[in-house]
Design a protein around this motif. Structure first.
Motif, mmCIF file in Angstrom:
data_model
loop_
_atom_site.group_PDB
_atom_site.id
_atom_site.type_symbol
_atom_site.label_atom_id
_atom_site.label_comp_id
_atom_site.label_asym_id
_atom_site.label_seq_id
_atom_site.Cartn_x
_atom_site.Cartn_y
_atom_site.Cartn_z
ATOM 1 N N SER A 120 0.954 -1.484 -0.098
ATOM 2 C CA SER A 120 -0.397 0.019 -0.102
ATOM 3 C C SER A 120 0.723 1.680 0.039
ATOM 4 C CB SER A 120 -0.798 0.339 1.276
ATOM 5 O OG SER A 120 -2.253 -1.149 1.679
ATOM 6 N N ARG A 121 1.664 1.110 0.512
ATOM 7 C CA ARG A 121 2.483 2.339 0.794
ATOM 8 C C ARG A 121 3.559 2.638 -0.687
ATOM 9 N NH1 ARG A 121 4.522 0.159 6.243
ATOM 10 N NH2 ARG A 121 6.174 -0.463 4.992
ATOM 11 N N ALA A 122 3.997 1.406 -1.148
ATOM 12 C CA ALA A 122 4.402 1.447 -2.644
ATOM 13 C C ALA A 122 3.410 1.820 -3.476
ATOM 14 C CB ALA A 122 4.740 0.283 -2.753
ATOM 15 N N ASN A 123 2.074 2.023 -3.148
ATOM 16 C CA ASN A 123 0.972 2.434 -4.186
ATOM 17 C C ASN A 123 1.577 4.069 -4.569
ATOM 18 O OD1 ASN A 123 -2.125 2.975 -3.771
ATOM 19 N ND2 ASN A 123 -1.714 2.290 -5.615
ATOM 20 N N ARG A 124 0.751 3.944 -2.932
ATOM 21 C CA ARG A 124 1.285 5.900 -2.901
ATOM 22 C C ARG A 124 2.285 6.354 -2.786
ATOM 23 N NH1 ARG A 124 -1.539 3.710 1.766
ATOM 24 N NH2 ARG A 124 0.690 4.117 3.384
ATOM 25 N N SER A 125 3.981 5.824 -3.398
ATOM 26 C CA SER A 125 4.898 6.893 -3.582
ATOM 27 C C SER A 125 4.436 7.689 -4.922
ATOM 28 C CB SER A 125 5.525 5.611 -3.737
ATOM 29 O OG SER A 125 7.044 5.678 -4.768
ATOM 30 N N GLY A 126 5.313 8.413 -4.279
ATOM 31 C CA GLY A 126 4.909 10.009 -5.272
ATOM 32 C C GLY A 126 6.614 9.177 -6.666
ATOM 33 N N GLN A 127 6.649 8.366 -6.740
ATOM 34 C CA GLN A 127 8.039 8.061 -7.370
ATOM 35 C C GLN A 127 7.465 6.813 -8.370
ATOM 36 O OE1 GLN A 127 11.242 6.856 -4.585
ATOM 37 N NE2 GLN A 127 12.346 8.994 -5.729
ATOM 38 N N SER A 128 7.410 7.032 -9.743
ATOM 39 C CA SER A 128 7.586 6.445 -10.609
ATOM 40 C C SER A 128 8.920 5.875 -11.707
ATOM 41 C CB SER A 128 6.521 6.408 -11.660
ATOM 42 O OG SER A 128 5.187 6.132 -10.841
ATOM 43 N N PHE A 129 8.913 4.941 -11.902
ATOM 44 C CA PHE A 129 10.160 4.588 -13.374
ATOM 45 C C PHE A 129 10.426 4.089 -14.255
ATOM 46 C CE2 PHE A 129 11.812 4.953 -8.595
ATOM 47 C CZ PHE A 129 12.831 5.880 -8.287
ATOM 48 N N ALA A 130 9.987 4.646 -15.566
ATOM 49 C CA ALA A 130 10.443 4.381 -16.858
ATOM 50 C C ALA A 130 12.032 3.801 -17.102
ATOM 51 C CB ALA A 130 9.775 5.066 -17.407
ATOM 52 N N VAL A 131 11.924 2.307 -17.986
ATOM 53 C CA VAL A 131 12.755 1.884 -17.862
ATOM 54 C C VAL A 131 12.780 1.549 -19.748
ATOM 55 C CG1 VAL A 131 13.366 0.800 -16.373
ATOM 56 C CG2 VAL A 131 11.552 -0.368 -18.303
ATOM 57 N N GLN A 132 14.085 1.639 -20.357
ATOM 58 C CA GLN A 132 14.278 1.183 -21.907
ATOM 59 C C GLN A 132 15.828 1.343 -22.005
ATOM 60 O OE1 GLN A 132 13.413 5.980 -23.085
ATOM 61 N NE2 GLN A 132 15.662 5.559 -23.991
ATOM 62 N N LEU A 133 15.667 0.446 -22.907
ATOM 63 C CA LEU A 133 17.457 0.499 -23.745
ATOM 64 C C LEU A 133 17.973 1.390 -24.434
ATOM 65 C CD1 LEU A 133 16.792 -3.384 -24.368
ATOM 66 C CD2 LEU A 133 18.109 -2.231 -22.442
ATOM 67 N N ALA A 134 19.303 1.701 -24.412
ATOM 68 C CA ALA A 134 19.700 2.768 -25.225
ATOM 69 C C ALA A 134 21.181 2.467 -25.463
ATOM 70 C CB ALA A 134 20.326 4.249 -24.765
ATOM 71 N N GLY A 135 21.444 1.933 -27.139
ATOM 72 C CA GLY A 135 22.855 1.512 -27.494
ATOM 73 C C GLY A 135 23.048 -0.089 -26.866
ATOM 74 N N GLY A 136 22.213 -0.418 -25.948
ATOM 75 C CA GLY A 136 21.945 -2.239 -25.468
ATOM 76 C C GLY A 136 22.248 -1.832 -24.357
ATOM 77 N N ARG A 137 22.464 -0.891 -23.822
ATOM 78 C CA ARG A 137 22.359 -0.594 -22.351
ATOM 79 C C ARG A 137 20.619 -0.073 -21.841
ATOM 80 N NH1 ARG A 137 28.077 2.849 -22.540
ATOM 81 N NH2 ARG A 137 29.007 1.054 -23.839
ATOM 82 N N LEU A 138 20.441 -0.635 -20.135
ATOM 83 C CA LEU A 138 19.609 -0.136 -19.502
ATOM 84 C C LEU A 138 19.715 0.904 -19.040
ATOM 85 C CD1 LEU A 138 17.220 -0.829 -18.064
ATOM 86 C CD2 LEU A 138 18.470 -1.788 -15.842
ATOM 87 N N VAL A 139 18.380 2.016 -19.455
ATOM 88 C CA VAL A 139 18.390 3.694 -18.976
ATOM 89 C C VAL A 139 17.072 3.557 -18.389
ATOM 90 C CG1 VAL A 139 17.768 5.964 -19.632
ATOM 91 C CG2 VAL A 139 19.762 4.478 -20.859
ATOM 92 N N VAL A 140 17.087 4.523 -16.879
ATOM 93 C CA VAL A 140 16.320 4.081 -16.296
ATOM 94 C C VAL A 140 15.459 6.310 -15.808
ATOM 95 C CG1 VAL A 140 15.244 3.981 -13.687
ATOM 96 C CG2 VAL A 140 16.671 2.533 -14.899
ATOM 97 N N LYS A 141 14.433 5.925 -15.949
ATOM 98 C CA LYS A 141 13.895 7.164 -16.067
ATOM 99 C C LYS A 141 13.129 7.627 -15.178
ATOM 100 C CE LYS A 141 15.594 8.793 -20.543
ATOM 101 N NZ LYS A 141 14.993 9.578 -22.071
ATOM 102 N N PRO A 142 12.541 9.344 -15.068
ATOM 103 C CA PRO A 142 11.836 9.303 -13.845
ATOM 104 C C PRO A 142 10.492 9.799 -14.297
ATOM 105 C CG PRO A 142 13.340 10.912 -13.012
ATOM 106 C CD PRO A 142 13.635 9.765 -14.115
ATOM 107 N N VAL A 143 9.074 9.148 -14.119
ATOM 108 C CA VAL A 143 8.330 9.782 -15.026
ATOM 109 C C VAL A 143 6.609 10.809 -13.862
ATOM 110 C CG1 VAL A 143 7.992 7.882 -17.207
ATOM 111 C CG2 VAL A 143 7.184 7.150 -15.054
ATOM 112 N N GLU A 144 6.031 10.801 -13.955
ATOM 113 C CA GLU A 144 5.099 11.146 -13.116
ATOM 114 C C GLU A 144 3.929 10.543 -13.406
ATOM 115 O OE1 GLU A 144 3.357 15.298 -15.045
ATOM 116 O OE2 GLU A 144 4.885 15.830 -13.459
ATOM 117 N N HIS A 145 2.920 10.684 -12.248
ATOM 118 C CA HIS A 145 1.549 9.723 -12.659
ATOM 119 C C HIS A 145 0.709 10.906 -12.766
ATOM 120 C CE1 HIS A 145 3.710 7.095 -8.705
ATOM 121 N NE2 HIS A 145 2.848 8.196 -8.417
ATOM 122 N N SER A 146 0.035 10.725 -13.711
ATOM 123 C CA SER A 146 -0.749 11.381 -14.587
ATOM 124 C C SER A 146 -1.964 10.614 -15.338
ATOM 125 C CB SER A 146 -0.071 12.025 -16.039
ATOM 126 O OG SER A 146 0.263 10.984 -17.030
#
Length: 261
Positions: free
Chosen positions: A46-72
């Motif tokens: 439940s606390r994780a669900n209420r977290s103000g943080q979210s993260f998106a993942v993608q690959l860039a040149g075969g490498r992992l990139v993690v970026k913050p995103v907002e709830h919307s």
């Protein structure tokens, strides 16, 4: 619920370095500033669900990139899935409990509705398209996979298989023996479908997973690791072909425990 990029999206938390990065997911995530934590349950979930943080993942040149995103709240009138097949454009919308649709836009501009269901993904196949639809609302979880034959000339839609869960994300698997198979992240499950898109080769890899209230928004495969971006952190699922070896949960090291004061 979907995610949109926040004003901080230009800030990349980190990019994995070195050719061995794909084989050392723990080292990669440590470099990116994440640490493993117990999979949340009960009040922790439940606390994780209420977290103000979210993260998106993608690959860039075969490498992992993690970026913050907002709830919307997404604009449900904007197609979430698009694909061009020759002169015909396909668009799929997802409006949750209000329903979506799959539309084929013909060369002259005519719009042909092929399916009135929420569309999660449209993927190209060998002379066909695969369309993934689904809905998770209240206690309802339903999904299906459809096939569009002759997609660049005279599209014909047929249902391949009903899914035991609502799909949220679909990832194409590039790994050797299973190359081309589709990894389907369900609302609370993990499934796999062979590259041919035949219903008989659907396999449920895991059931009743923890992430259903954490709104998975993106996923990538790195070697044998499926990394899923979601609210509060990341899920990392280690696969042996189509067998789940482990499921782990990672959160940013510098973050306060979700919901903590």
């Amino acid at each position: 619920m979907k995610m949109k990029n926040s004003i901080f999206l230009a800030f990349i938390l980190g990019v994995a370095q070195g050719p061995a990065a794909a084989n050392d997911i723990d080292g990669v995530l440590k470099t990116l500033g994440f640490k493993e934590q117990s999979i949340p349950a009960g009040e922790a979930l439940s606390r994780a669900n209420r977290s103000g943080q979210s993260f998106a993942v993608q690959l860039a040149g075969g490498r992992l990139v993690v970026k913050p995103v907002e709830h919307s709240v997404p604009d449900t009138n904007v197609p979430q899935a698009r694909l061009q097949a020759g002169p015909i454009r396909y668009e799929g919308t997802d409006r949750g409990e209000w329903g979506g649709q799959l539309v084929a836009i013909l060369p002259g501009g005519e719009r042909k509705i092929l399916l009135k269901k929420n569309i999660i993904a449209i993927l190209p196949g060998d002379k066909h398209l695969l369309v993934f639809s689904g809905l998770a609302h209240l206690g309802l979880r339903e999904g299906a996979v459809y096939r569009v034959d002759s997609p660049d000339q005279h599209p014909r839609l047929s249902r391949i298989v009903l899914l035991p869960d609502a799909p949220v994300l679909v990832v194409e698997d590039p790994r050797g023996k299973v190359a081309g198979q589709k990894i389907i992240i369900g609302n609370s499950s993990l499934m796999a479908m062979g590259s041919s898109g035949q219903g008989g080769n659907l396999k449920v890899l895991a059931r009743e997973q923890f992430w259903w209230p954490l709104f998975p928004n993106s996923a990538v495969l790195i070697d044998n690791h499926l990394v899923i971006g979601m609210r509060s952190g990341l899920a990392v699922i280690t696969l042996d072909h189509t067998t789940v070896r482990s499921t782990r949960y990672f959160v940013p090291r510098a973050a306060v425990t979700p919901g903590a004061k």
